[in-house]
Structure formats: structure tokens, C-alpha cells
Design a protein around this motif. Structure first.
Motif, PDB file in Angstrom:
ATOM      1  N   THR A 100       0.831  -1.197   0.000  1.00  0.00           N
ATOM      2  CA  THR A 100       0.000   0.000   0.000  1.00  0.00           C
ATOM      3  C   THR A 100       0.868   1.251   0.000  1.00  0.00           C
ATOM      4  N   ARG A 101       0.509   2.227  -0.835  1.00  0.00           N
ATOM      5  CA  ARG A 101       1.216   3.518  -0.793  1.00  0.00           C
ATOM      6  C   ARG A 101       0.921   4.192   0.539  1.00  0.00           C
ATOM      7  N   HIS A 102       1.892   4.891   1.082  1.00  0.00           N
ATOM      8  CA  HIS A 102       1.684   5.570   2.365  1.00  0.00           C
ATOM      9  C   HIS A 102       0.587   6.624   2.274  1.00  0.00           C
ATOM     10  N   LEU A 103       0.276   7.054   1.083  1.00  0.00           N
ATOM     11  CA  LEU A 103      -0.782   8.044   0.859  1.00  0.00           C
ATOM     12  C   LEU A 103      -2.172   7.421   0.872  1.00  0.00           C
ATOM     13  N   ASP A 104      -2.250   6.107   0.775  1.00  0.00           N
ATOM     14  CA  ASP A 104      -3.531   5.407   0.630  1.00  0.00           C
ATOM     15  C   ASP A 104      -3.987   4.678   1.885  1.00  0.00           C
ATOM     16  N   ILE A 105      -3.361   4.925   3.000  1.00  0.00           N
ATOM     17  CA  ILE A 105      -3.773   4.287   4.250  1.00  0.00           C
ATOM     18  C   ILE A 105      -4.352   5.367   5.161  1.00  0.00           C
ATOM     19  N   ALA A 106      -5.334   5.009   5.939  1.00  0.00           N
ATOM     20  CA  ALA A 106      -5.917   5.929   6.920  1.00  0.00           C
ATOM     21  C   ALA A 106      -5.184   5.756   8.239  1.00  0.00           C
ATOM     22  N   PHE A 107      -4.366   6.734   8.586  1.00  0.00           N
ATOM     23  CA  PHE A 107      -3.644   6.703   9.855  1.00  0.00           C
ATOM     24  C   PHE A 107      -4.583   7.131  10.973  1.00  0.00           C
ATOM     25  N   GLY A 141      13.010   1.490 -10.963  1.00  0.00           N
ATOM     26  CA  GLY A 141      14.428   1.237 -11.169  1.00  0.00           C
ATOM     27  C   GLY A 141      15.324   1.767 -10.068  1.00  0.00           C
ATOM     28  N   LEU A 142      14.759   2.522  -9.125  1.00  0.00           N
ATOM     29  CA  LEU A 142      15.551   3.015  -8.007  1.00  0.00           C
ATOM     30  C   LEU A 142      15.255   2.154  -6.788  1.00  0.00           C
ATOM     31  N   ARG A 143      16.291   1.875  -5.996  1.00  0.00           N
ATOM     32  CA  ARG A 143      16.175   0.881  -4.926  1.00  0.00           C
ATOM     33  C   ARG A 143      15.422   1.392  -3.697  1.00  0.00           C
ATOM     34  N   SER A 144      15.878   2.505  -3.134  1.00  0.00           N
ATOM     35  CA  SER A 144      15.235   2.966  -1.903  1.00  0.00           C
ATOM     36  C   SER A 144      15.668   4.379  -1.547  1.00  0.00           C
ATOM     37  N   LEU A 145      14.893   4.984  -0.661  1.00  0.00           N
ATOM     38  CA  LEU A 145      15.241   6.271  -0.073  1.00  0.00           C
ATOM     39  C   LEU A 145      16.098   6.040   1.168  1.00  0.00           C
ATOM     40  N   ASN A 146      16.784   7.056   1.609  1.00  0.00           N
ATOM     41  CA  ASN A 146      17.429   7.012   2.908  1.00  0.00           C
ATOM     42  C   ASN A 146      16.340   6.788   3.954  1.00  0.00           C
ATOM     43  N   VAL A 147      16.603   5.989   4.966  1.00  0.00           N
ATOM     44  CA  VAL A 147      15.590   5.623   5.951  1.00  0.00           C
ATOM     45  C   VAL A 147      15.023   6.851   6.672  1.00  0.00           C
ATOM     46  N   ALA A 148      15.848   7.851   6.944  1.00  0.00           N
ATOM     47  CA  ALA A 148      15.354   9.051   7.627  1.00  0.00           C
ATOM     48  C   ALA A 148      14.406   9.841   6.721  1.00  0.00           C
ATOM     49  N   ILE A 149      14.698   9.868   5.428  1.00  0.00           N
ATOM     50  CA  ILE A 149      13.823  10.562   4.470  1.00  0.00           C
ATOM     51  C   ILE A 149      12.492   9.812   4.366  1.00  0.00           C
ATOM     52  N   ALA A 150      12.554   8.497   4.248  1.00  0.00           N
ATOM     53  CA  ALA A 150      11.322   7.702   4.173  1.00  0.00           C
ATOM     54  C   ALA A 150      10.487   7.884   5.441  1.00  0.00           C
ATOM     55  N   ALA A 151      11.134   7.868   6.595  1.00  0.00           N
ATOM     56  CA  ALA A 151      10.409   8.072   7.859  1.00  0.00           C
ATOM     57  C   ALA A 151       9.735   9.435   7.868  1.00  0.00           C
ATOM     58  N   ALA A 152      10.425  10.455   7.388  1.00  0.00           N
ATOM     59  CA  ALA A 152       9.850  11.805   7.371  1.00  0.00           C
ATOM     60  C   ALA A 152       8.633  11.885   6.455  1.00  0.00           C
ATOM     61  N   LEU A 153       8.717  11.255   5.294  1.00  0.00           N
ATOM     62  CA  LEU A 153       7.585  11.285   4.358  1.00  0.00           C
ATOM     63  C   LEU A 153       6.361  10.576   4.938  1.00  0.00           C
ATOM     64  N   VAL A 154       6.555   9.384   5.470  1.00  0.00           N
ATOM     65  CA  VAL A 154       5.429   8.616   6.009  1.00  0.00           C
ATOM     66  C   VAL A 154       4.875   9.300   7.252  1.00  0.00           C
ATOM     67  N   LEU A 155       5.752   9.727   8.141  1.00  0.00           N
ATOM     68  CA  LEU A 155       5.308  10.389   9.360  1.00  0.00           C
ATOM     69  C   LEU A 155       4.604  11.708   9.047  1.00  0.00           C
ATOM     70  N   GLY A 156       5.111  12.438   8.054  1.00  0.00           N
ATOM     71  CA  GLY A 156       4.465  13.688   7.661  1.00  0.00           C
ATOM     72  C   GLY A 156       3.037  13.468   7.196  1.00  0.00           C
ATOM     73  N   GLU A 157       2.824  12.452   6.377  1.00  0.00           N
ATOM     74  CA  GLU A 157       1.465  12.146   5.909  1.00  0.00           C
ATOM     75  C   GLU A 157       0.593  11.701   7.077  1.00  0.00           C
ATOM     76  N   ALA A 158       1.131  10.888   7.955  1.00  0.00           N
ATOM     77  CA  ALA A 158       0.356  10.414   9.110  1.00  0.00           C
ATOM     78  C   ALA A 158      -0.032  11.590  10.011  1.00  0.00           C
ATOM     79  N   LEU A 159       0.904  12.482  10.287  1.00  0.00           N
ATOM     80  CA  LEU A 159       0.604  13.652  11.112  1.00  0.00           C
ATOM     81  C   LEU A 159      -0.427  14.551  10.444  1.00  0.00           C
TER      82      LEU A 159
END
Length: 181
Positions: A100-107, A141-159
Motif C-alpha cells: 500500500t502507498r503511504h498516501l492510501d492508508i488511513a492513519f 528502477g531506483l532501490r530505496s530512499l534514505n531511511v530518515a527521508i522515508a520516515a519523514a515522508l510517512v510520518l508527515g502524511e500520518a501527522l
């Protein structure tokens, strides 16, 4: 480096929590703790970490924000999972292969957003225990984001969803200027 939920938010109990599963890199951990302190989010560190989890390892990234962060250490994933289930927290795992995309979940308030190890993600038992597994959409084709960046994106949407952003000084004045009434 431990505190209560109340210390994480000027409004009382932290609206969300950020869990770091067996972190590998002290600088990333310090960055995420600094972010959490600024956003009023409590942090759970699920050990063992790949480094000694002490304030001196976080100084450069966490600066003086470490004293303002609400950090709880858990000796293992099993201990963390028991604690979070007893407290009634839902576990939202952020992984590159989440369905699931982090944008498509109800936090919801009280959710815990967990990120995995920089080098290896999380163990199978963490996937099995998670209530949902989300990913941040990226270019193919890109593997992953830096873990701190990914945490910020997901946490930002949740907040954003739970109304958990702490109002900054002057926000009300700027709001009134933008929408005089």
C-alpha cells in the motif's frame, strides 16, 4: 534517553510514534530522533542496534534536540510487540516492498510507524506482526530512499491526517492575514 509520551508533545500524549527497528547508522538514528523531537512524536528504538545506543553517538545529528525527545528503548522486537499490543497501538511498517502507498492508508492517533534497518529492512516476524505495510512511491528502477527521508515522508502524511502537527508560533496570525474575516 527515556521519557514518557507526555514529554513528546506540548498538547499531552504524542499523536503518533516512530519505531526504529535495529538501526544500523547512528547519524540516521540521530536525524530521526531530532525530527521526532521537533514534531512532538515519541520514538521507540527496537534493539539490538548495530552501535551503542547512547547520547554521544547522536550528538552530531541530534544536536541539542536529544534531551527534548521522548525515546523508549526495547530490548527486542518481541518485547516491543508485547508492549505495543498491550497499549493498543497499531503497527504500520514502512518498507520498500509494502503493498500500500503511504498516501492510501488511513492513519489513526496512536499508530506507530516503523522503519527497518538501513542494510536489511526487518525480520519476517515483524512483517507478520504489522497491521499494515506501506511504501513511499518512487521512480521505477531506483532501490530505496534514505531511511530518515522515508520516515519523514510517512510520518508527515500520518501527522497531516491525524491533525498532529504542532502549531508554530505566529501560525494563527499568518492564518488570519491570509483569510481576513
Amino acid at each position: 534517553m527515556t521519557a514518557t509520551d507526555e514529554a513528546a508533545s506540548p498538547r499531552g500524549r504524542a499523536p503518533l510514534r516512530l519505531a526504529l527497528y535495529q538501526p544500523d547508522i547512528p547519524q540516521n538514528t540521530g536525524t530521526m530522533i531530532r525530527m521526532a523531537a521537533c514534531l512532538g512524536v515519541a520514538v521507540d528504538i527496537v534493539e539490538p542496534a548495530a552501535f551503542d545506543v547512547s547520547d554521544r553517538h547522536f550528538r552530531r545529528s541530534g544536536m541539542d534536540y536529544l534531551e527534548r525527545a521522548a525515546v523508549t528503548r526495547h530490548a527486542s522486537f518481541a518485547a516491543f510487540d508485547r508492549w505495543r499490543r498491550q497499549a493498543g497501538h497499531r503497527l504500520i511498517l514502512a518498507e520498500t516492498d509494502g503493498r500500500t502507498r503511504h498516501l492510501d492508508i488511513a492513519f489513526s492517533p496512536g499508530d506507530i510507524v516503523m522503519v527497518g534497518r538501513e542494510s536489511a529492512g526487518v525480520a519476517p516476524e515483524v512483517y507478520a506482526a504489522a497491521d499494515a505495510v506501506v511504501h513511499v512511491p518512487m521512480l521505477e528502477g531506483l532501490r530505496s530512499l534514505n531511511v530518515a527521508i522515508a520516515a519523514a515522508l510517512v510520518l508527515g502524511e500520518a501527522l497531516r491526517q491525524v491533525g498532529g502537527f504542532v502549531p508554530a508560533a505566529g501560525d494563527e496570525d499568518r492564518q488570519q492575514e491570509a483569510h481576513p474575516g
